[in-house]
Design a protein around this motif. Sequence first.
Motif, PDB file in Angstrom:
ATOM      1  N   GLY A   1       0.782  -1.228   0.000  1.00 45.70           N
ATOM      2  CA  GLY A   1       0.000   0.000   0.000  1.00 45.70           C
ATOM      3  C   GLY A   1       0.814   1.279   0.000  1.00 45.70           C
ATOM      4  O   GLY A   1       0.238   2.377  -0.014  1.00 45.70           O
ATOM      5  N   LEU A   2       2.131   1.170   0.004  1.00 47.23           N
ATOM      6  CA  LEU A   2       2.999   2.340   0.025  1.00 47.23           C
ATOM      7  C   LEU A   2       3.660   2.523  -1.331  1.00 47.23           C
ATOM      8  O   LEU A   2       4.212   1.578  -1.896  1.00 47.23           O
ATOM      9  N   ARG A   3       3.632   3.742  -1.856  1.00 45.48           N
ATOM     10  CA  ARG A   3       4.267   4.032  -3.126  1.00 45.48           C
ATOM     11  C   ARG A   3       5.785   4.079  -2.960  1.00 45.48           C
ATOM     12  O   ARG A   3       6.298   4.600  -1.968  1.00 45.48           O
ATOM     13  N   LEU A   4       6.500   3.513  -3.927  1.00 47.17           N
ATOM     14  CA  LEU A   4       7.949   3.639  -3.960  1.00 47.17           C
ATOM     15  C   LEU A   4       8.295   4.917  -4.709  1.00 47.17           C
ATOM     16  O   LEU A   4       7.837   5.120  -5.844  1.00 47.17           O
ATOM     17  N   ARG A   5       9.108   5.769  -4.127  1.00 50.03           N
ATOM     18  CA  ARG A   5       9.361   7.104  -4.679  1.00 50.03           C
ATOM     19  C   ARG A   5      10.866   7.332  -4.827  1.00 50.03           C
ATOM     20  O   ARG A   5      11.627   7.238  -3.866  1.00 50.03           O
ATOM     21  N   ASN A   6      11.286   7.651  -6.047  1.00 45.71           N
ATOM     22  CA  ASN A   6      12.675   8.004  -6.316  1.00 45.71           C
ATOM     23  C   ASN A   6      12.921   9.424  -5.827  1.00 45.71           C
ATOM     24  O   ASN A   6      12.215  10.351  -6.219  1.00 45.71           O
ATOM     25  N   ILE A   7      13.931   9.618  -4.988  1.00 41.84           N
ATOM     26  CA  ILE A   7      14.121  10.929  -4.367  1.00 41.84           C
ATOM     27  C   ILE A   7      14.802  11.920  -5.300  1.00 41.84           C
ATOM     28  O   ILE A   7      15.086  13.059  -4.891  1.00 41.84           O
ATOM     29  N   ASP A   8      15.051  11.518  -6.553  1.00 45.08           N
ATOM     30  CA  ASP A   8      15.590  12.513  -7.497  1.00 45.08           C
ATOM     31  C   ASP A   8      14.471  13.322  -8.148  1.00 45.08           C
ATOM     32  O   ASP A   8      14.721  14.170  -8.995  1.00 45.08           O
ATOM     33  N   GLU A   9      13.220  13.046  -7.747  1.00 43.11           N
ATOM     34  CA  GLU A   9      12.109  13.801  -8.295  1.00 43.11           C
ATOM     35  C   GLU A   9      12.081  15.200  -7.685  1.00 43.11           C
ATOM     36  O   GLU A   9      12.435  15.405  -6.517  1.00 43.11           O
ATOM     37  N   GLY A  10      11.654  16.153  -8.488  1.00 43.87           N
ATOM     38  CA  GLY A  10      11.712  17.534  -8.041  1.00 43.87           C
ATOM     39  C   GLY A  10      10.553  17.981  -7.184  1.00 43.87           C
ATOM     40  O   GLY A  10      10.596  19.059  -6.592  1.00 43.87           O
TER      41      GLY A  10
ATOM     42  N   ASP B   1      23.360  20.827   2.357  1.00 47.27           N
ATOM     43  CA  ASP B   1      24.819  20.739   2.432  1.00 47.27           C
ATOM     44  C   ASP B   1      25.474  20.614   1.055  1.00 47.27           C
ATOM     45  O   ASP B   1      26.697  20.688   0.950  1.00 47.27           O
ATOM     46  N   SER B   2      24.697  20.390   0.018  1.00 44.96           N
ATOM     47  CA  SER B   2      25.238  20.185  -1.325  1.00 44.96           C
ATOM     48  C   SER B   2      24.967  21.418  -2.180  1.00 44.96           C
ATOM     49  O   SER B   2      23.949  22.105  -1.996  1.00 44.96           O
ATOM     50  N   PRO B   3      25.859  21.696  -3.132  1.00 39.90           N
ATOM     51  CA  PRO B   3      25.676  22.900  -3.954  1.00 39.90           C
ATOM     52  C   PRO B   3      24.613  22.756  -5.034  1.00 39.90           C
ATOM     53  O   PRO B   3      23.981  23.745  -5.413  1.00 39.90           O
ATOM     54  N   ALA B   4      24.435  21.525  -5.558  1.00 36.85           N
ATOM     55  CA  ALA B   4      23.519  21.369  -6.695  1.00 36.85           C
ATOM     56  C   ALA B   4      23.050  19.927  -6.797  1.00 36.85           C
ATOM     57  O   ALA B   4      23.644  19.016  -6.235  1.00 36.85           O
ATOM     58  N   ARG B   5      21.973  19.757  -7.546  1.00 34.86           N
ATOM     59  CA  ARG B   5      21.499  18.410  -7.869  1.00 34.86           C
ATOM     60  C   ARG B   5      20.707  18.461  -9.164  1.00 34.86           C
ATOM     61  O   ARG B   5      20.141  19.490  -9.529  1.00 34.86           O
ATOM     62  N   LEU B   6      20.686  17.320  -9.872  1.00 31.80           N
ATOM     63  CA  LEU B   6      19.867  17.158 -11.064  1.00 31.80           C
ATOM     64  C   LEU B   6      18.591  16.434 -10.673  1.00 31.80           C
ATOM     65  O   LEU B   6      18.644  15.367 -10.046  1.00 31.80           O
ATOM     66  N   VAL B   7      17.462  17.001 -11.020  1.00 35.85           N
ATOM     67  CA  VAL B   7      16.201  16.338 -10.698  1.00 35.85           C
ATOM     68  C   VAL B   7      15.488  15.971 -11.982  1.00 35.85           C
ATOM     69  O   VAL B   7      15.698  16.575 -13.038  1.00 35.85           O
TER      70      VAL B   7
ATOM     71  N   ALA C   1      30.385  24.901 -14.203  1.00 32.43           N
ATOM     72  CA  ALA C   1      29.072  24.410 -14.632  1.00 32.43           C
ATOM     73  C   ALA C   1      29.165  22.998 -15.189  1.00 32.43           C
ATOM     74  O   ALA C   1      28.342  22.122 -14.861  1.00 32.43           O
ATOM     75  N   GLU C   2      30.157  22.767 -16.047  1.00 32.10           N
ATOM     76  CA  GLU C   2      30.337  21.432 -16.621  1.00 32.10           C
ATOM     77  C   GLU C   2      30.625  20.400 -15.528  1.00 32.10           C
ATOM     78  O   GLU C   2      30.106  19.279 -15.556  1.00 32.10           O
ATOM     79  N   GLN C   3      31.446  20.777 -14.546  1.00 26.53           N
ATOM     80  CA  GLN C   3      31.807  19.816 -13.506  1.00 26.53           C
ATOM     81  C   GLN C   3      30.644  19.528 -12.571  1.00 26.53           C
ATOM     82  O   GLN C   3      30.444  18.383 -12.156  1.00 26.53           O
ATOM     83  N   LEU C   4      29.868  20.536 -12.232  1.00 24.48           N
ATOM     84  CA  LEU C   4      28.685  20.292 -11.400  1.00 24.48           C
ATOM     85  C   LEU C   4      27.731  19.319 -12.091  1.00 24.48           C
ATOM     86  O   LEU C   4      27.168  18.413 -11.471  1.00 24.48           O
ATOM     87  N   TYR C   5      27.528  19.501 -13.390  1.00 26.07           N
ATOM     88  CA  TYR C   5      26.630  18.636 -14.159  1.00 26.07           C
ATOM     89  C   TYR C   5      27.183  17.204 -14.218  1.00 26.07           C
ATOM     90  O   TYR C   5      26.453  16.230 -13.974  1.00 26.07           O
ATOM     91  N   ASP C   6      28.488  17.077 -14.521  1.00 27.85           N
ATOM     92  CA  ASP C   6      29.095  15.740 -14.620  1.00 27.85           C
ATOM     93  C   ASP C   6      29.116  15.030 -13.276  1.00 27.85           C
ATOM     94  O   ASP C   6      28.937  13.807 -13.199  1.00 27.85           O
ATOM     95  N   ASN C   7      29.357  15.790 -12.191  1.00 28.41           N
ATOM     96  CA  ASN C   7      29.338  15.174 -10.859  1.00 28.41           C
ATOM     97  C   ASN C   7      27.982  14.528 -10.590  1.00 28.41           C
ATOM     98  O   ASN C   7      27.894  13.417 -10.053  1.00 28.41           O
ATOM     99  N   ALA C   8      26.916  15.229 -10.950  1.00 30.89           N
ATOM    100  CA  ALA C   8      25.571  14.711 -10.711  1.00 30.89           C
ATOM    101  C   ALA C   8      25.319  13.432 -11.511  1.00 30.89           C
ATOM    102  O   ALA C   8      24.761  12.458 -10.996  1.00 30.89           O
ATOM    103  N   LEU C   9      25.744  13.425 -12.770  1.00 31.63           N
ATOM    104  CA  LEU C   9      25.578  12.219 -13.588  1.00 31.63           C
ATOM    105  C   LEU C   9      26.403  11.065 -13.040  1.00 31.63           C
ATOM    106  O   LEU C   9      25.967   9.906 -13.024  1.00 31.63           O
ATOM    107  N   LEU C  10      27.617  11.359 -12.608  1.00 29.24           N
ATOM    108  CA  LEU C  10      28.518  10.319 -12.106  1.00 29.24           C
ATOM    109  C   LEU C  10      27.942   9.646 -10.870  1.00 29.24           C
ATOM    110  O   LEU C  10      27.958   8.420 -10.741  1.00 29.24           O
ATOM    111  N   ILE C  11      27.423  10.431  -9.966  1.00 29.63           N
ATOM    112  CA  ILE C  11      26.853   9.881  -8.730  1.00 29.63           C
ATOM    113  C   ILE C  11      25.672   8.968  -9.040  1.00 29.63           C
ATOM    114  O   ILE C  11      25.474   7.934  -8.396  1.00 29.63           O
TER     115      ILE C  11
END
Length: 632
Positions: free
Chosen positions: A475-484, A530-536, A593-603
């Motif tokens: 009865g509980l939905r599974l939710r990916n926390i990368d959603e915005g 605590d983090s500077p950025a994230r991709l959602v 900017a490029e590194q912030l984006y790549d870090n998010a993809l890498l993680i």
Amino acid sequence: MTTEPLTETGRQSHTFKAEVQQVLYILAHSLYTDREIFLRELISNASDAINRVQFEMLTNREVRDPDLEPQITIEVNKEARTLSISDTGIGMTADEMVEHLGTIAQSAARAFVKQAGEGAKQTASEIIGQFGVGFYSVFMVADKVTVVSQSYRPDAPAAMWESSGGDSFTVGPATRERRGTTITLHLKEDATEFADPWRIEQIVRRHSNYVAFPIMLDGRQINARTAIWRKAPRDVTNDEYNGYYRQLTLDSQPPLSFIHISTDAPVDLHAILYIPSRRERGILERRIEGQIKLYSRKVLILEEAKDLLPAYFRFVEGVVDSEDLPLNVSRESVQSGTAGGSPVMQRLRKTLTGRLHKELNELAERDPEKYRTFWKEFGPFIKEGIATDYEHRNDLLKLLRVQTTKSGEEWITLATYKERMIPGQKEIYYLMAASRDAALSSPHLDPLRARDIEVILFTDLMDGFMLSGLREYDGLRLRNIDEGDLDLPGEVERPAPAINDEQFTALAERIAAILGDRLKEVRTSRVLRDSPARLVADEAAFGREMQRIQQVLGQEVQMGPRILELNPAHPLIAALAQRAASNPNDPLLKLAAEQLYDNALLIEGLHRDPAAMAPRILQLLELAAGVNTPQA
């Protein structure tokens, strides 16, 4: 393979192919241990020959000696230094001898030669039988081998095959009164132990004790004969179960667990199913799929009955025997589940599947350490079942184990996760990443850590396949926390921004211009601490789970544009905003900017080419060390 003209005795000489000669040479000169395995191979071949003639007689009564009792007979002669093994099986014609005893599949021969050549004094039991060269193991102990056979075909004459293990063999006419085959080994001087009846009996008990047909030596039956799966479970010892597993699989490790079923309702069923302790059954055995042998009224009708269990249980080994399977059923109809075998096969499958689910759940309760071993080896199969078998999904979900932000190295159930949910939590939260370490460093965890919410960490490629079909649990939905648009329970104080709206907008516009169509939007984060950025993920984006399925299939991952959220309270974002305000074309902004984006993809495990980041990281290091200034 070449053929010479007939001799005066009517025998014809044939030359082995080069790859066969290599196999024979290795068997005769390079395998030094476990030479007794040759007898296991000969008995196995004899048993197969009897099974084949029994199966033939189900639909064909025009068989030579139809009333001949199934039996394997071993005779030894110390003075003559010979050992003979005879069967009452299907027999061979001269042409079949050339086909079956004179050739080896080229690919198998090459594989055998490669494996045998990789190390000195290898154990014969580790490689004999894996490449279809079992019969040729006789040349480990014999300097000449003679085979006399009478085919089941009434009009076929008896034939003889003979070889000294060199580069050739001969085939010709022979005399034999009854159907079947006799193989006579002329033993080498250093192999006289195999002319000792006591030694032969010990070998049979060790390797072939549960062959379904009587094995006779000196007028005595020396094997148990009564199939172990036909005994009552209370009458079988653990040593016997483990011994039969070794005979069945050639795995030197005992099974992790087993199930012995003996019942007559709702279907007549006698079965032993083994759960191996590892996916790869031995040093050189790379297969990860088990084999279920299927018998009808003690007659082997299918060497590998794939349809007896769901595909996700294909690692299981075992044997199944049923009186309810009609003797006249064809192998094809059994395997496809059609014709008269269909209802019985469905009942067998249902019963076996249910017992396996029950056994695995009980194993988890009575021996958690063993179950951890099971999960490590076979967890991906269970995940496959969760994705594909809706009927048994609830049972499979009980077997599922996960690691979380709070579990450490332990594996927990979804039920345990549910018990530990915080007040007001109505969803099960999970995160997908390339590894556990990457997951734990993910910026997506910021708001959940602040609220003390446990998050499941999915880091296996099979997780994406599983989650594509799993949307809820109890009865509980599974939710990916990368959603915005996460609506998290509990309130936490948000850190104060270090820059004003105008500064943030200028930085966001600059980063959006740098990253272009890789982004849908750059916006302020409502949850980062605590983090500077994230991709959602955007609601309309291609499913993240499906991206991982593409990875499993080796396909190119098609990623839609993501939303980049920036944390205006983070010192890095504040510093970049200040640089953007003073110089919108500052080269550092592009690098960052490029590194912030790549870090998010890498993680998240979605970066296509991590090595491509190296030059940029070097530039950033040089800038930090004051070595130079990046050029626009």
